[in-house]
Design an enzyme around this catalytic site. Structure first.
Site, mmCIF file in Angstrom:
data_model
loop_
_atom_site.group_PDB
_atom_site.id
_atom_site.type_symbol
_atom_site.label_atom_id
_atom_site.label_comp_id
_atom_site.label_asym_id
_atom_site.label_seq_id
_atom_site.Cartn_x
_atom_site.Cartn_y
_atom_site.Cartn_z
ATOM 1 N N HIS A 16 -0.058 1.330 1.780
ATOM 2 C CA HIS A 16 -1.035 0.857 0.795
ATOM 3 C C HIS A 16 -0.862 -0.652 0.629
ATOM 4 O O HIS A 16 0.253 -1.157 0.656
ATOM 5 C CB HIS A 16 -0.803 1.520 -0.563
ATOM 6 C CG HIS A 16 -1.221 2.948 -0.620
ATOM 7 N ND1 HIS A 16 -2.536 3.341 -0.598
ATOM 8 C CD2 HIS A 16 -0.492 4.083 -0.694
ATOM 9 C CE1 HIS A 16 -2.602 4.658 -0.661
ATOM 10 N NE2 HIS A 16 -1.371 5.133 -0.717
ATOM 11 N N CYS A 28 -7.128 -3.063 0.630
ATOM 12 C CA CYS A 28 -7.115 -1.683 1.122
ATOM 13 C C CYS A 28 -8.528 -1.252 1.525
ATOM 14 O O CYS A 28 -8.721 -0.619 2.569
ATOM 15 C CB CYS A 28 -6.549 -0.754 0.060
ATOM 16 S SG CYS A 28 -6.246 0.915 0.655
#
Length: 100
Positions: A16, A28
């Protein structure tokens, strides 16, 4: 941090970005948009796609490389590399092709 690894005819993405809280993370979203936007094309052109449901991870591998497939993967890699240069604290980009 998102980890992108490129090897001979293969791209692996995991992790992430943690740029912002969930639902607001533009880093992201950008990485996901590039990869998931290309998936339909990859899947219709015989590229092996592996996802791991236990961790955020995806691998794309050219099973039978052709000039067309190598070009398609190269475009995705170039886009991701550009993002990694713009957000180095959130995306690591390892190109193992130079070591092969």
């Amino acid at each position: 941090m998102i980890k992108l690894t490129v090897s001979h005819h293969k791209l692996t993405a995991s992790g992430h970005a943690l740029f912002a809280k969930k639902g607001q993370d533009i880093v992201c979203a950008a990485v996901s948009g590039i990869i998931f936007g290309a998936l339909p094309w990859f899947e219709t052109n015989s590229i092996a796609v592996q996802e791991d449901a236990t961790v955020p991870s995806l691998s794309l591998e050219l099973v039978q490389p052709t000039a067309k497939l190598i070009t398609g993967l190269s475009v995705v890699i170039m886009q991701l590399k550009t993002l990694a240069h713009s957000y180095p604290q959130f995306i690591s980009f390892e190109d193992q092709r130079k070591d092969e």
